[in-house]
Design a protein around this motif. Sequence first.
Motif, mmCIF file in Angstrom:
data_model
loop_
_atom_site.group_PDB
_atom_site.id
_atom_site.type_symbol
_atom_site.label_atom_id
_atom_site.label_comp_id
_atom_site.label_asym_id
_atom_site.label_seq_id
_atom_site.Cartn_x
_atom_site.Cartn_y
_atom_site.Cartn_z
ATOM 1 N N GLU A 1 -9.653 2.921 -0.544
ATOM 2 C CA GLU A 1 -10.132 2.359 -1.909
ATOM 3 C C GLU A 1 -9.937 0.869 -1.915
ATOM 4 O O GLU A 1 -10.854 0.477 -2.589
ATOM 5 C CB GLU A 1 -8.989 3.461 -2.726
ATOM 6 C CG GLU A 1 -9.388 2.868 -4.230
ATOM 7 C CD GLU A 1 -8.287 3.534 -5.198
ATOM 8 O OE1 GLU A 1 -7.712 2.923 -6.128
ATOM 9 O OE2 GLU A 1 -8.090 4.739 -5.074
ATOM 10 N N ALA A 2 -8.789 0.450 -1.491
ATOM 11 C CA ALA A 2 -8.648 -1.189 -1.490
ATOM 12 C C ALA A 2 -9.895 -1.869 -0.829
ATOM 13 O O ALA A 2 -10.344 -2.965 -1.081
ATOM 14 C CB ALA A 2 -7.369 -1.451 -1.055
ATOM 15 N N PHE A 3 -10.039 -1.143 0.405
ATOM 16 C CA PHE A 3 -10.745 -2.136 1.184
ATOM 17 C C PHE A 3 -12.133 -1.793 0.763
ATOM 18 O O PHE A 3 -13.238 -2.609 1.211
ATOM 19 C CB PHE A 3 -10.699 -1.650 2.708
ATOM 20 C CG PHE A 3 -9.509 -1.858 3.433
ATOM 21 C CD1 PHE A 3 -9.009 -3.378 3.098
ATOM 22 C CD2 PHE A 3 -8.854 -1.229 4.407
ATOM 23 C CE1 PHE A 3 -7.668 -3.675 3.646
ATOM 24 C CE2 PHE A 3 -7.798 -1.778 5.278
ATOM 25 C CZ PHE A 3 -6.967 -2.926 4.763
ATOM 26 N N SER A 4 -12.469 -0.775 -0.002
ATOM 27 C CA SER A 4 -13.983 -0.680 -0.628
ATOM 28 C C SER A 4 -14.526 -1.792 -1.445
ATOM 29 O O SER A 4 -15.545 -2.066 -1.889
ATOM 30 C CB SER A 4 -13.980 0.685 -1.245
ATOM 31 O OG SER A 4 -13.595 0.653 -2.510
ATOM 32 N N HIS A 5 -13.261 -2.660 -1.725
ATOM 33 C CA HIS A 5 -13.569 -3.941 -2.624
ATOM 34 C C HIS A 5 -13.790 -5.206 -1.928
ATOM 35 O O HIS A 5 -13.682 -6.266 -2.540
ATOM 36 C CB HIS A 5 -12.494 -4.011 -4.005
ATOM 37 C CG HIS A 5 -12.494 -2.727 -4.737
ATOM 38 N ND1 HIS A 5 -13.691 -2.259 -5.551
ATOM 39 C CD2 HIS A 5 -11.530 -1.809 -4.749
ATOM 40 C CE1 HIS A 5 -13.195 -1.117 -6.202
ATOM 41 N NE2 HIS A 5 -12.149 -0.758 -5.674
ATOM 42 N N THR A 6 -13.624 -5.046 -0.542
ATOM 43 C CA THR A 6 -13.768 -6.322 0.233
ATOM 44 C C THR A 6 -14.759 -6.377 1.267
ATOM 45 O O THR A 6 -15.304 -5.113 1.637
ATOM 46 C CB THR A 6 -12.425 -6.622 0.828
ATOM 47 O OG1 THR A 6 -12.226 -5.400 1.884
ATOM 48 C CG2 THR A 6 -11.140 -6.418 0.326
ATOM 49 N N MET B 1 0.711 -1.082 0.066
ATOM 50 C CA MET B 1 -0.050 -0.101 -0.184
ATOM 51 C C MET B 1 0.888 1.201 -0.100
ATOM 52 O O MET B 1 0.344 2.071 -0.638
ATOM 53 C CB MET B 1 -1.016 0.030 1.147
ATOM 54 C CG MET B 1 -2.074 -1.031 1.186
ATOM 55 S SD MET B 1 -3.219 -0.954 -0.116
ATOM 56 C CE MET B 1 -3.996 -2.297 -0.092
ATOM 57 N N LYS B 2 2.113 1.228 0.692
ATOM 58 C CA LYS B 2 2.875 2.411 0.719
ATOM 59 C C LYS B 2 3.423 2.687 -0.520
ATOM 60 O O LYS B 2 3.617 3.716 -1.111
ATOM 61 C CB LYS B 2 4.002 2.002 1.780
ATOM 62 C CG LYS B 2 3.653 2.013 3.125
ATOM 63 C CD LYS B 2 4.809 1.755 4.098
ATOM 64 C CE LYS B 2 4.500 1.638 5.614
ATOM 65 N NZ LYS B 2 5.538 1.183 6.242
ATOM 66 N N ALA B 3 3.880 1.695 -1.326
ATOM 67 C CA ALA B 3 4.334 1.836 -2.612
ATOM 68 C C ALA B 3 3.195 2.204 -3.822
ATOM 69 O O ALA B 3 3.693 3.256 -4.443
ATOM 70 C CB ALA B 3 5.072 0.651 -3.196
ATOM 71 N N ARG B 4 2.304 1.766 -3.573
ATOM 72 C CA ARG B 4 1.108 2.404 -4.273
ATOM 73 C C ARG B 4 0.797 3.567 -3.981
ATOM 74 O O ARG B 4 0.547 4.539 -4.944
ATOM 75 C CB ARG B 4 -0.214 1.244 -4.188
ATOM 76 C CG ARG B 4 -1.320 1.566 -5.379
ATOM 77 C CD ARG B 4 -2.399 0.720 -4.850
ATOM 78 N NE ARG B 4 -2.128 -0.690 -5.403
ATOM 79 C CZ ARG B 4 -2.905 -1.401 -5.420
ATOM 80 N NH1 ARG B 4 -3.802 -1.652 -4.705
ATOM 81 N NH2 ARG B 4 -2.444 -2.728 -5.762
ATOM 82 N N ALA B 5 0.650 4.169 -2.690
ATOM 83 C CA ALA B 5 0.486 5.389 -2.443
ATOM 84 C C ALA B 5 1.481 6.475 -2.868
ATOM 85 O O ALA B 5 1.413 7.571 -3.482
ATOM 86 C CB ALA B 5 0.269 5.512 -0.990
ATOM 87 N N ALA B 6 2.755 5.847 -2.641
ATOM 88 C CA ALA B 6 3.847 6.896 -3.296
ATOM 89 C C ALA B 6 3.813 7.034 -4.642
ATOM 90 O O ALA B 6 4.134 8.073 -5.342
ATOM 91 C CB ALA B 6 5.369 6.266 -2.773
ATOM 92 N N ALA B 7 3.477 5.789 -5.294
ATOM 93 C CA ALA B 7 3.582 6.005 -6.935
ATOM 94 C C ALA B 7 2.359 6.988 -7.544
ATOM 95 O O ALA B 7 2.528 7.592 -8.417
ATOM 96 C CB ALA B 7 3.310 4.703 -7.466
ATOM 97 N N ARG B 8 1.447 7.056 -6.692
ATOM 98 C CA ARG B 8 0.157 7.859 -6.872
ATOM 99 C C ARG B 8 0.034 9.246 -6.494
ATOM 100 O O ARG B 8 -0.676 10.036 -6.384
ATOM 101 C CB ARG B 8 -1.169 6.993 -6.664
ATOM 102 C CG ARG B 8 -1.204 5.759 -7.742
ATOM 103 C CD ARG B 8 -2.500 5.094 -7.361
ATOM 104 N NE ARG B 8 -3.677 5.897 -7.387
ATOM 105 C CZ ARG B 8 -4.727 5.572 -7.126
ATOM 106 N NH1 ARG B 8 -4.992 4.415 -6.297
ATOM 107 N NH2 ARG B 8 -5.954 6.180 -7.224
ATOM 108 N N GLY B 9 1.140 9.342 -5.590
ATOM 109 C CA GLY B 9 1.085 10.794 -4.673
ATOM 110 C C GLY B 9 -0.068 11.040 -3.945
ATOM 111 O O GLY B 9 -0.483 12.142 -3.529
ATOM 112 N N LEU B 10 -0.538 9.734 -3.381
ATOM 113 C CA LEU B 10 -1.697 9.901 -2.269
ATOM 114 C C LEU B 10 -1.380 9.234 -0.839
ATOM 115 O O LEU B 10 -0.473 8.532 -0.538
ATOM 116 C CB LEU B 10 -2.884 9.151 -2.861
ATOM 117 C CG LEU B 10 -3.239 9.649 -4.157
ATOM 118 C CD1 LEU B 10 -4.244 8.575 -4.439
ATOM 119 C CD2 LEU B 10 -4.071 10.872 -4.049
#
Length: 64
Positions: free
Chosen positions: A18-23, A1-10
Amino acid sequence: MKARAAARGLPVDQIEAEAFSHTAIREYVTAEQIADQVLYLASPRGRTIPGQSLSVCGGTERPG
């Protein structure tokens, strides 16, 4: 999640939400929860569950 957040600047919490909204469970599956499932399946109580493919994913409806 950290890497994804860093890549998207969020912020990480936004990416997690966002990820948990699909579980269905809306939380991380822990190593202890996976171990519990393994112990159950390997115990006599799991004897009626033959070679199944089981997913310990918190009820993911689609990848986040």
